[in-house]
Structure formats: structure tokens, C-alpha cells
Design an enzyme around this catalytic site. Structure first.
Site, PDB file in Angstrom:
ATOM      1  N   CYS A   2       0.879  -1.156   0.099  1.00 46.13           N
ATOM      2  CA  CYS A   2       0.019   0.060   0.016  1.00 46.13           C
ATOM      3  C   CYS A   2       0.941   1.129  -0.086  1.00 46.13           C
ATOM      4  O   CYS A   2       1.918   1.275   0.754  1.00 46.13           O
ATOM      5  CB  CYS A   2      -0.819   0.250   1.182  1.00 46.13           C
ATOM      6  SG  CYS A   2      -2.100  -1.260   1.208  1.00 46.13           S
ATOM      7  N   ARG A  27       3.907  -0.773  -4.698  1.00 47.72           N
ATOM      8  CA  ARG A  27       3.563  -1.171  -3.432  1.00 47.72           C
ATOM      9  C   ARG A  27       2.260  -1.667  -3.296  1.00 47.72           C
ATOM     10  O   ARG A  27       1.911  -2.327  -2.355  1.00 47.72           O
ATOM     11  CB  ARG A  27       3.665   0.029  -2.402  1.00 47.72           C
ATOM     12  CG  ARG A  27       4.808   0.809  -2.368  1.00 47.72           C
ATOM     13  CD  ARG A  27       4.876   2.082  -1.279  1.00 47.72           C
ATOM     14  NE  ARG A  27       4.585   1.664  -0.037  1.00 47.72           N
ATOM     15  CZ  ARG A  27       5.556   1.021   0.935  1.00 47.72           C
ATOM     16  NH1 ARG A  27       6.750   1.268   0.528  1.00 47.72           N
ATOM     17  NH2 ARG A  27       5.165   0.896   2.111  1.00 47.72           N
ATOM     18  N   TRP A  73      -2.824  -2.642  -1.684  1.00 44.10           N
ATOM     19  CA  TRP A  73      -2.490  -4.116  -1.705  1.00 44.10           C
ATOM     20  C   TRP A  73      -3.217  -4.833  -0.766  1.00 44.10           C
ATOM     21  O   TRP A  73      -3.474  -4.655   0.386  1.00 44.10           O
ATOM     22  CB  TRP A  73      -0.980  -4.318  -1.557  1.00 44.10           C
ATOM     23  CG  TRP A  73      -0.434  -5.881  -1.614  1.00 44.10           C
ATOM     24  CD1 TRP A  73      -0.089  -6.314  -2.838  1.00 44.10           C
ATOM     25  CD2 TRP A  73      -0.735  -6.834  -0.707  1.00 44.10           C
ATOM     26  NE1 TRP A  73       0.177  -7.575  -2.821  1.00 44.10           N
ATOM     27  CE2 TRP A  73      -0.228  -7.889  -1.517  1.00 44.10           C
ATOM     28  CE3 TRP A  73      -0.850  -6.805   0.773  1.00 44.10           C
ATOM     29  CZ2 TRP A  73      -0.009  -9.271  -0.849  1.00 44.10           C
ATOM     30  CZ3 TRP A  73      -0.536  -8.173   1.293  1.00 44.10           C
ATOM     31  CH2 TRP A  73      -0.199  -9.331   0.430  1.00 44.10           C
ATOM     32  N   ASN A  99      -2.082   2.181   5.549  1.00 41.93           N
ATOM     33  CA  ASN A  99      -1.085   1.181   5.050  1.00 41.93           C
ATOM     34  C   ASN A  99      -0.689   0.247   6.345  1.00 41.93           C
ATOM     35  O   ASN A  99      -0.151   0.762   7.401  1.00 41.93           O
ATOM     36  CB  ASN A  99       0.348   1.667   4.737  1.00 41.93           C
ATOM     37  CG  ASN A  99       1.224   0.816   4.220  1.00 41.93           C
ATOM     38  OD1 ASN A  99       2.405   1.002   4.058  1.00 41.93           O
ATOM     39  ND2 ASN A  99       0.990  -0.474   4.057  1.00 41.93           N
ATOM     40  N   GLY A 100      -1.201  -0.998   6.363  1.00 40.58           N
ATOM     41  CA  GLY A 100      -0.752  -1.879   7.613  1.00 40.58           C
ATOM     42  C   GLY A 100      -1.946  -2.767   7.966  1.00 40.58           C
ATOM     43  O   GLY A 100      -2.810  -2.881   7.140  1.00 40.58           O
ATOM     44  N   GLU A 483      17.203 -18.105  -7.756  1.00 35.76           N
ATOM     45  CA  GLU A 483      16.829 -16.931  -8.028  1.00 35.76           C
ATOM     46  C   GLU A 483      16.193 -16.851  -9.555  1.00 35.76           C
ATOM     47  O   GLU A 483      15.162 -16.062  -9.710  1.00 35.76           O
ATOM     48  CB  GLU A 483      18.194 -15.901  -7.960  1.00 35.76           C
ATOM     49  CG  GLU A 483      17.662 -14.483  -8.335  1.00 35.76           C
ATOM     50  CD  GLU A 483      16.811 -13.681  -7.548  1.00 35.76           C
ATOM     51  OE1 GLU A 483      16.162 -14.305  -6.594  1.00 35.76           O
ATOM     52  OE2 GLU A 483      16.123 -12.558  -8.194  1.00 35.76           O
ATOM     53  N   LYS A 487      12.498 -15.404 -10.459  1.00 36.65           N
ATOM     54  CA  LYS A 487      12.220 -14.267 -11.554  1.00 36.65           C
ATOM     55  C   LYS A 487      11.032 -14.866 -12.450  1.00 36.65           C
ATOM     56  O   LYS A 487      10.265 -14.190 -12.814  1.00 36.65           O
ATOM     57  CB  LYS A 487      13.685 -13.932 -12.130  1.00 36.65           C
ATOM     58  CG  LYS A 487      14.557 -13.123 -11.565  1.00 36.65           C
ATOM     59  CD  LYS A 487      14.304 -11.724 -11.306  1.00 36.65           C
ATOM     60  CE  LYS A 487      13.448 -11.623 -10.170  1.00 36.65           C
ATOM     61  NZ  LYS A 487      14.072 -11.577  -8.673  1.00 36.65           N
ATOM     62  N   GLU A 490       7.700 -15.084 -10.909  1.00 32.97           N
ATOM     63  CA  GLU A 490       7.062 -13.803 -10.339  1.00 32.97           C
ATOM     64  C   GLU A 490       6.429 -12.990 -11.489  1.00 32.97           C
ATOM     65  O   GLU A 490       5.430 -12.431 -11.611  1.00 32.97           O
ATOM     66  CB  GLU A 490       8.200 -12.934  -9.667  1.00 32.97           C
ATOM     67  CG  GLU A 490       8.631 -13.298  -8.394  1.00 32.97           C
ATOM     68  CD  GLU A 490       9.586 -12.104  -7.919  1.00 32.97           C
ATOM     69  OE1 GLU A 490       9.560 -11.431  -6.893  1.00 32.97           O
ATOM     70  OE2 GLU A 490      10.763 -11.853  -8.675  1.00 32.97           O
ATOM     71  N   HIS A 506      16.474 -37.164  -7.155  1.00 34.18           N
ATOM     72  CA  HIS A 506      15.767 -37.470  -6.234  1.00 34.18           C
ATOM     73  C   HIS A 506      14.246 -36.763  -6.185  1.00 34.18           C
ATOM     74  O   HIS A 506      13.676 -36.578  -5.459  1.00 34.18           O
ATOM     75  CB  HIS A 506      16.386 -36.813  -4.870  1.00 34.18           C
ATOM     76  CG  HIS A 506      17.824 -37.546  -4.685  1.00 34.18           C
ATOM     77  ND1 HIS A 506      17.759 -38.742  -4.547  1.00 34.18           N
ATOM     78  CD2 HIS A 506      18.920 -37.007  -4.778  1.00 34.18           C
ATOM     79  CE1 HIS A 506      19.142 -39.107  -4.517  1.00 34.18           C
ATOM     80  NE2 HIS A 506      19.862 -37.914  -4.495  1.00 34.18           N
ATOM     81  N   LYS A 607       6.252  -4.730  -4.033  1.00 28.36           N
ATOM     82  CA  LYS A 607       7.801  -4.530  -3.788  1.00 28.36           C
ATOM     83  C   LYS A 607       8.083  -4.535  -2.547  1.00 28.36           C
ATOM     84  O   LYS A 607       9.254  -4.970  -2.029  1.00 28.36           O
ATOM     85  CB  LYS A 607       8.221  -3.322  -4.725  1.00 28.36           C
ATOM     86  CG  LYS A 607       9.695  -3.067  -4.583  1.00 28.36           C
ATOM     87  CD  LYS A 607      10.281  -2.853  -5.785  1.00 28.36           C
ATOM     88  CE  LYS A 607      11.829  -3.137  -5.889  1.00 28.36           C
ATOM     89  NZ  LYS A 607      12.305  -4.489  -6.075  1.00 28.36           N
TER      90      LYS A 607
HETATM   91  C1  G6P Z   1       8.965  -8.815  -2.100  1.00 25.91           C
HETATM   92  C2  G6P Z   1       9.524  -8.258  -3.311  1.00 25.91           C
HETATM   93  C3  G6P Z   1      10.902  -9.200  -3.902  1.00 25.91           C
HETATM   94  C4  G6P Z   1      11.997  -8.912  -2.548  1.00 25.91           C
HETATM   95  C5  G6P Z   1      11.230  -9.340  -1.260  1.00 25.91           C
HETATM   96  C6  G6P Z   1      12.079  -8.851  -0.119  1.00 25.91           C
HETATM   97  O1  G6P Z   1       8.600 -10.140  -2.119  1.00 25.91           O
HETATM   98  O2  G6P Z   1       8.780  -8.540  -4.418  1.00 25.91           O
HETATM   99  O3  G6P Z   1      11.345  -8.551  -4.820  1.00 25.91           O
HETATM  100  O4  G6P Z   1      12.951  -9.702  -2.815  1.00 25.91           O
HETATM  101  O5  G6P Z   1      10.089  -8.730  -1.043  1.00 25.91           O
HETATM  102  O6  G6P Z   1      12.370  -7.369  -0.038  1.00 25.91           O
HETATM  103  P1  G6P Z   1      13.409  -6.739   0.496  1.00 25.91           P
HETATM  104  O7  G6P Z   1      12.978  -5.226   0.181  1.00 25.91           O
HETATM  105  O8  G6P Z   1      13.368  -6.778   1.990  1.00 25.91           O
HETATM  106  O9  G6P Z   1      14.597  -7.054   0.049  1.00 25.91           O
END
Ligand code: G6P
Length: 612
Positions: A2, A27, A73, A99-100, A483, A487, A490, A506, A607
Site C-alpha cells: 500500500c 507497493r 495491496w 497502510n498496515g 533466483e 524471477k 514472479e 531425487h 515490492k
Molecule cells: C517482495 C519483493 C521481492 C523482494 C522481497 C524482499 O517479495 O517482491 O522482490 O525480494 O519482497 O524485499 P526486501 O525489500 O526486504 O529485499
């Protein structure tokens, strides 16, 4: 999650709010809304993106120079017009954005309903609005005092902003667990969840801390605690500039940020990697060398991509400095009563510096007397301020929801930390000098990888309809495999899994058939031959292999076995994740674009995850 914006001054508030919401959209993007005061309050809100709200306001935007805005969000209540913020009191005289999460909302809601308050939405936020209204009416208090008292009765996290018809020169803000920054300028004040909406107007900012409330007027700013203690706050200067938070000719922020990696890494190493002097200088840790020297174990806590960087950190620190390392999901660390002892040191990694679970891990470790260091990108963020010390990434703002340049910068910082620890534990200075020289060459080598962008776009075209992907790597390449899979899932919504290559037999091998693309990270390290054997096993089952390998003469085995071979420059094993992740970022990006996905704002994600 948010985004909140607020404005009080002389400009048309709606312009500042909409532009600000657009900058905060990473956000959350389930709905957006604004409340603007011009004698009376106009509240306009809508399910969907900020652009949908802007379109609905075209030609009928409310006038006024005071207002608040929100991009959501969803946590409590599905995305809809009615659940969108701002929420207003029953008589429509004040509006609030939040927000929260208000954790005791159910009990408060029941109590307020018994008193006759009618709830229009399913949100926890509306409880806060009616609670303020109830206190204001029953105790005859001014709005700021009623807000303060209401906040002392709620349990949970909040960043809020409130405007009221009662006072056209008043914007109230408060935070507990959700970030808020006040921008200070001549005759006007700005409010936002992070610096992005403010940069265009001012560089002077005041960071609010948890438990603080701000009363913003055009010509004054007063900050006090929720317990009513008046505070004197420092005004800080923002480092980032407007250009950095715009797309600069790229189609998406994600692509821009992938291409920014050579510069980001260069900035990250500037003044720290000193090959001529043969040493690493990390100013933030200098006063803490004794603590680091005495460290018997390092615990790394993070979430998401930052957690993957932490895994690379484990390999780096154990390999170079020979200190045992454990990597924890911050969300698990907090709730499982972690065993922490004297000699333990905690490192937390966070791009945003605001992730709720990572912040909770900081507080957990600190409450046990354990030193906590941060590896954070956002200067002045909550985690940066609450850790004992740390190292900033200096990667510049990252706006695409899927993290890219922050990952490579985090791994760069972890490499520097590992070398610093190793140096202090007596690693041969000549070897350190050699390593530092090689680090300094990384930005150019990333540029060479980026030059293969077109090739990756072509490969993406072949696999864009796949339903599943597997990513496999060993040693330093295992976290890179994780990773790469993250990616892809996501941003393209294709199911993808990362595995240590040898674990394939396995379980995941059962999935392999001719429709299963398998991305192998096959570097010329000690495990190369074993990885080639794994590739043989996949090829024997008709799996399609995409291999990322180094540009060195091999036996031609990969060309024989793989559909596609991507070659990146050869570097020392422990530096390779910084290069090998780049083709995986580009592959995911192109697959997602070809599938028509919203790359910068993937569905359901945010994010900065400021709720647990
Ligand atoms: C969210 C974002 C990711 C990020 C993660 C941790 O899930 O979408 O891209 O890696 O949070 O965020 P931070 O700001 O703590 O690295």
C-alpha cells in the site's frame, strides 16, 4: 505494501497525489483513491490501477490544495471500489488512508457496531475511522487528539494520513510499522510511504519513526509520540534524483534496472574495493571490527530475492572467511525461538529496508543482545536506522517489483564483507589484492553479458508457452538457480523450480519430458563434469536444455547436448553469481513480455511487503 501520499500547500493537490501514487504503485495496485479538501471533502476511489482512477477524474478532478491518496495491496477485503481507500467518517467530514493491519479490528468493530456505527467495507481500516469518530464525538476532542487516542487503542501496524473538513490547514500522519516520510518545502509539506513522490518537489525530508505522529500545516510541522511527547526531528537530505526514478527510454523499469547493473555494481564498490591498497574499506562496519573479529557464527536473515543473496553470502563467508553461516527466512526466524548465543552476529538483507518480517528479525535479535548489521539499499529506511550498523548497496532506486540490480549489488556487498572478514582473519594479502582486481572488472563483464539481450529474447520466444521450468545449479550456482526460477514465476506466472543439480535425480527428474525446459548453470568449477552428467540425464529423457556456461574452450559437450548455450565471461567461482544471474533475469523478462504480463507490476505481488 500500500502506498500513501499526502499534500498540503498551494498546488492543486490532486496532481501531486496522482503523480505520487503512480510512483508508489509498485507497493500495491488493487485500487487507488484520493480525498481532496476544498471547503468540503471530495473522495474519489476506484478498483484497479492509478491510471484507471486518473482516467475517471479527467475533466472532473476535485480542486483544492490539501489532500491524501492511497494505492492498495489488499489484506482485509477483496479489491473493490468500496474497499478502496480513503475511508470516511459516517458524516463524511474526515477521510483516512491506511497502510498496515489493525490486528484487533474484529473486537473493535463489534464494539463500534453495538454503538450504532455502520460499516460499508470489509476493511480493517474502516474500524480505525469509526474509532476516531467515536472518540472525537464522545470526548469532544479535536481531530488530532482523537487520532492520537485511537492509535493508542489499536493493536497492529499502520501508516496513516487524515484530512478533515474541520480544519483546512491540517494533515495528520502517524506510523507504527509502515513507513512514512515528510517532505519539507516553503509553505508546503508532502507526505509519502517512500521518497519517490517527494523528489520532484523537495530534497528535505523528515523520517517518521514507529510510534510517532506528525501534524502538518502549510507553515509548520510538529512531531510527537503517540504518548504525546513533543519531539525535535532532524531534517535529512535525499540522495536520489528524479531521473533515477523514471524509465529513461526503457520499456519497463525491470529492463532498465537489469541494464543498470554495471553502474550499480560500480557504485556499490566505489571507495570500498581498493585493489591498489589491497584492502576492502566498509566505512559502516569500521567501528565494529572487534565484534566481527570475535564472531563465531553469522546468521543471515532476509526474504525473497534478498534471501537468495543471503544463500550466496553463506557460500562466500564460509569459503573465504571460514566462519559458519546460517541463512534464515526472516519470517521463520522470528517465530521459532532461534538459538542465539554470545559470538553470534546477525546480518539482515533488504532492498527496501522496510520488509516487516526482516524488521521483526532485527528486533528479535537486538532484544537478545545480538549485534545486527544491515545490507540495505534504501537510505534512511527503517531497517537501516534500526540496525547497529551496516553497508548500503548504493544501487539506486529499484522500482520494478521483481528485484534485479539489488540482487547483484547485495551479492557484491556480501563478497566485500566476506573478503573483509577473511582479510582480518589473516587471508594472504596478495590473494586479496588479486580478488579485488577481479572484482573491479565485474562491471565490464556484466556489460558483455547484457550484449546478449537479443539472443535471450529469441530463446524466450521458443519457450514462452511452457507450463513449467526447472533451474539447476551446484555450489555458487545453486542460489542462482533459485533466483532464476523465482524471477520467472514472479513475472510470467510460469511454474518454475530451482534445485541443486545433483538433487534432480531425487524427484524433479520425474517431471522431465520434451515439454520441460531445463536451465542449467554449468560453470567451469570443480563440479562442471558432474553437471554435464546431469545434463546428459535430462537429454536422455528428451528434456530441452538451456545452458549458461563460461566462454572457455570445452569439449563441445554442451553444444551437443543443449538446445541453447549462453556463454558468459569466465570469472573466479565465487564471483560468478553476479554474472550468471543476468541471462536468467533477461530470459524471464522476455518470456513475461511475450506472454503479455505486466512485468513491473506482477499480479498479487508488491515490492515492499510491510505486513507479516
Ligand atoms: C517482495 C519483493 C521481492 C523482494 C522481497 C524482499 O517479495 O517482491 O522482490 O525480494 O519482497 O524485499 P526486501 O525489500 O526486504 O529485499
Amino acid at each position: 505494501m500500500c502506498g500513501i501520499v499526502g499534500y498540503i500547500g498551494h498546488r492543486p493537490a490532486v496532481d501531486v497525489l496522482l503523480k505520487g501514487l503512480q510512483r508508489l504503485e509498485y507497493r500495491g495496485y488493487d485500487s487507488a483513491g484520493v480525498a481532496v479538501l476544498n471547503g468540503s471533502l471530495s473522495v474519489r476511489k476506484k478498483k484497479g490501477k492509478v491510471a484507471d482512477l486518473s482516467a475517471s477524474l479527467a475533466g472532473s478532478a476535485p480542486a483544492g490544495t490539501l489532500g491524501i491518496g492511497h494505492t492498495r495491496w489488499a489484506t482485509h477485503g477483496f479489491p473493490s471500489d468500496v474497499n478502496a481507500h480513503p475511508h470516511t467518517s459516517a458524516d463524511g467530514s474526515f477521510a483516512l488512508v491506511h497502510n498496515g493491519i489493525i490486528e484487533n479490528y474484529a473486537a473493535l468493530r463489534e464494539r463500534l457496531q453495538r454503538k450504532g456505527f455502520v460499516f460499508a467495507s470489509q476493511t480493517d481500516t474502516e474500524v480505525l475511522v469509526h474509532l476516531v469518530d467515536d472518540i472525537r464525538r464522545s470526548e469532544g476532542l479535536a481531530l488530532d487528539e482523537a487520532v492520537r487516542q485511537a492509535l493508542s487503542r489499536v493493536v497492529g501496524t499502520y501508516g496513516i494520513a487524515v484530512v478533515s473538513e474541520e480544519d483546512p490547514d491540517l494533515l495528520i500522519a502517524a506510523r507504527n510499522g509502515s513507513p512514512l516520510i515528510v517532505g519539507v518545502a516553503d509553505g508546503e509539506h508532502f507526505l509519502a510511504s517512500d521518497a519517490a513522490p517527494l523528489i520532484e518537489y523537495t530534497r528535505q525530508v523528515v523520517y517518521l519513526n514507529d510510534g510517532e505522529m506528525a501534524v502538518l500545516r502549510r507553515h509548520s510541522l510538529e512531531v510527537r509520540t503517540i504518548q504525546n511527547v513533543v519531539l525535535t526531528k532532524t531534517v535529512h537530505e535525499l540522495e536520489w534524483d528524479l531521473e533515477q526514478i523514471e524509465k529513461g527510454g526503457f520499456e519497463h523499469f525491470m529492463l532498465k534496472e537489469i541494464f543498470e547493473q554495471p553502474d550499480a555494481i560500480e557504485n556499490c564498490m566505489r571507495g570500498r574495493v581498493l585493489p591498489e591498497e589491497g584492502r576492502i574499506k566498509l566505512g559502516g562496519l569500521e567501528d565494529h571490527h572487534a565484534t566481527l573479529d570475535a564472531a563465531r557464527r553469522i546468521v543471515i536473515c532476509a526474504c525473497g530475492t534478498s534471501w537468495h543473496a543471503g544463500l550466496v553470502g553463506e557460500y562466500l563467508i564460509e569459503h573465504l572467511a571460514r566462519i559458519p553461516v546460517e541463512v534464515e527466512y526472516a519470517s521463520e526466524f522470528r517465530y521459532r525461538e532461534p538459538v542465539l548465543q554470545e559470538g553470534d552476529v546477525v546480518f539482515v538483507i533488504s532492498q527496501s529496508g522496510e520488509t516487516a518480517d526482516t524488521l521483526a528479525a532485527v528486533r528479535e535479535a537486538k532484544s537478545r543482545g545480538i549485534p545486527v548489521f544491515g545490507i540495505v539499499n534504501t537510505v534512511g529506511s527503517t531497517i537501516a536506522r534500526e540496525t547497529d550498523a551496516g553497508v548500503y548497496l548504493h544501487a539506486g532506486p529499484e522500482i520494478g517489483v521483481a528485484s534485479t540490480k539489488a540482487f547483484t549489488a547485495q551479492v557484491t556487498v556480501l563478497t566485500m564483507v566476506a573478503l573483509l572478514l577473511a582479510e582480518r582473519r589473516g587471508l594472504d594479502p596478495e590473494r586479496i589484492r588479486t580478488y579485488l582486481r577481479e572484482m573491479a572488472e565485474l562491471p565490464d563483464k556484466i556489460r558483455q553479458v547484457l550484449s546478449q539481450n537479443e539472443r535471450l529474447a529469441t530463446i524466450a520466444r521458443v519457450y514462452r508457452y511452457a507450463h513449467n521450468f526447472l533451474y539447476l545449479g551446484r555450489g555458487y550456482q545453486f542460489p542462482v538457480a533459485l533466483e532464476g526460477a523465482l524471477k520467472l514465476k514472479e513475472i510470467s506466472y510460469i511454474h518454475a523450480e530451482g534445485y541443486p543439480a545433483a538433487e534432480m535425480k531425487h524427484g524433479p527428474i520425474a517431471l522431465i519430458d520434451r515439454f520441460m525446459p531445463v536451465v542449467f548453470l554449468a560453470m567451469h568449477d570443480a563440479t562442471y563434469d558432474k553437471v554435464v552428467s546431469n545434463i546428459e540425464e535430462v537429454a536422455a529423457r528428451e528434456g530441452c536444455v538451456i545452458a549458461v556456461t563460461e566462454d572457455v574452450d570445452g569439449t563441445g559437450a554442451l553444444d551437443r547436448l543443449c538446445e541453447h548455450v549462453i556463454r558468459i565471461p569466465r570469472v573466479r567461482d565465487f564471483l560468478s553469481p553476479i554474472l550468471s544471474v543476468v541471462p536468467l533475469q533477461l530470459l524471464s523478462y522476455h518470456v513475461a513480455v511475450l506472454r503479455g504480463c505486466n512485468v513491473d507490476q506482477p499480479r498479487n505481488l508488491a515490492k515492499s511487503v510491510t505486513v507479516e
